[in-house]
Design an enzyme around this catalytic site. Sequence first.
Site, mmCIF file in Angstrom:
data_model
loop_
_atom_site.group_PDB
_atom_site.id
_atom_site.type_symbol
_atom_site.label_atom_id
_atom_site.label_comp_id
_atom_site.label_asym_id
_atom_site.label_seq_id
_atom_site.Cartn_x
_atom_site.Cartn_y
_atom_site.Cartn_z
ATOM 1 N N TYR A 115 37.295 -14.904 -19.499
ATOM 2 C CA TYR A 115 36.406 -14.683 -18.357
ATOM 3 C C TYR A 115 35.755 -13.312 -18.399
ATOM 4 O O TYR A 115 34.619 -13.140 -17.947
ATOM 5 C CB TYR A 115 37.160 -14.907 -17.049
ATOM 6 C CG TYR A 115 37.290 -16.375 -16.731
ATOM 7 C CD1 TYR A 115 36.256 -17.064 -16.119
ATOM 8 C CD2 TYR A 115 38.435 -17.075 -17.096
ATOM 9 C CE1 TYR A 115 36.355 -18.422 -15.856
ATOM 10 C CE2 TYR A 115 38.547 -18.431 -16.842
ATOM 11 C CZ TYR A 115 37.504 -19.102 -16.210
ATOM 12 O OH TYR A 115 37.604 -20.449 -15.965
ATOM 13 N N GLU A 169 21.624 6.789 -5.243
ATOM 14 C CA GLU A 169 21.654 6.185 -6.574
ATOM 15 C C GLU A 169 20.715 4.980 -6.678
ATOM 16 O O GLU A 169 20.813 4.200 -7.622
ATOM 17 C CB GLU A 169 23.086 5.795 -6.929
ATOM 18 C CG GLU A 169 23.975 7.014 -7.100
ATOM 19 C CD GLU A 169 25.422 6.673 -7.389
ATOM 20 O OE1 GLU A 169 26.012 7.335 -8.262
ATOM 21 O OE2 GLU A 169 25.970 5.762 -6.741
ATOM 22 N N HIS A 174 33.113 8.112 -13.379
ATOM 23 C CA HIS A 174 32.313 7.725 -12.213
ATOM 24 C C HIS A 174 32.611 6.296 -11.770
ATOM 25 O O HIS A 174 33.101 6.091 -10.666
ATOM 26 C CB HIS A 174 30.826 7.904 -12.581
ATOM 27 C CG HIS A 174 29.885 7.715 -11.452
ATOM 28 N ND1 HIS A 174 28.594 8.219 -11.476
ATOM 29 C CD2 HIS A 174 29.987 7.069 -10.267
ATOM 30 C CE1 HIS A 174 27.975 7.903 -10.357
ATOM 31 N NE2 HIS A 174 28.797 7.194 -9.615
ATOM 32 N N HIS A 178 27.337 -1.447 -7.953
ATOM 33 C CA HIS A 178 27.935 -0.226 -8.501
ATOM 34 C C HIS A 178 29.081 0.188 -7.587
ATOM 35 O O HIS A 178 28.890 0.343 -6.381
ATOM 36 C CB HIS A 178 26.902 0.894 -8.592
ATOM 37 C CG HIS A 178 27.499 2.254 -8.817
ATOM 38 N ND1 HIS A 178 28.382 2.510 -9.852
ATOM 39 C CD2 HIS A 178 27.362 3.422 -8.143
ATOM 40 C CE1 HIS A 178 28.749 3.779 -9.799
ATOM 41 N NE2 HIS A 178 28.154 4.348 -8.764
ATOM 42 N N HIS A 187 33.095 2.448 -7.188
ATOM 43 C CA HIS A 187 34.020 3.471 -7.664
ATOM 44 C C HIS A 187 35.425 2.868 -7.652
ATOM 45 O O HIS A 187 36.363 3.461 -7.135
ATOM 46 C CB HIS A 187 33.956 4.717 -6.773
ATOM 47 C CG HIS A 187 32.617 5.376 -6.745
ATOM 48 N ND1 HIS A 187 32.332 6.440 -5.926
ATOM 49 C CD2 HIS A 187 31.474 5.132 -7.431
ATOM 50 C CE1 HIS A 187 31.078 6.820 -6.091
ATOM 51 N NE2 HIS A 187 30.539 6.036 -7.009
#
Length: 206
Positions: A119, A73, A159, A92, A94
């Site tokens: 926040y 990725e 995802h 990134h 999961h």
Amino acid sequence: MSERELRERMAEHGRSIYDRGLTAGSSGNLSVRLPDGMLVTPTNSCLGRLDPDEISRLDSVGNLLSGKPPSKEAFLHLAYYKARAKETAVVHLHSTWSVAVSCLADLDPKNVIPPITAYFVMRVGKLPLVPYFPPGDEQLADAVADAAKSSRGALLANHGPVIGAATLDQAVYAIEELEETAKLFLMLRGLPTRFLTEEQQEPLLK
């Protein structure tokens, strides 16, 4: 920071993210922009056991210069940097609660999670939903770049989240804030909820 310090910081954050269960197995990836490319976590690597010397170093178009082969990725990170010139780090994951939100059917694609806390608004802001693409599908790069034009973060359907910031520390803090807010969002579903008003959000977004 020197490149060596950045590599060590990536390994440090990866270990912390993994140890707290924010990603599992070999999922998730981190990157840091360099003047002539980027550092990105290797493919099939566990964030909890990153070797700073094995972190992939790519040139500005994605060619491997040193280290292990990069995450599949990596193209997503390159696309993000092209869309947001001021950001120098991308995370990134999961992460469970954010992925759970990404699987819901009734989301606002322009802003997946409402303004629950101050926040969240300051560190994430608006969070668009990127349509589903299979892992490694390079069409995802264009979709992420498009989302990044209006937001520093996005939620990839079925995802997980991707978010960038001016430093790796800030990107990690932002994705952690997103994960906690995703948890709150799911806990509050179906309950009368008071979200921040546009007037309340305005100074936070600044």
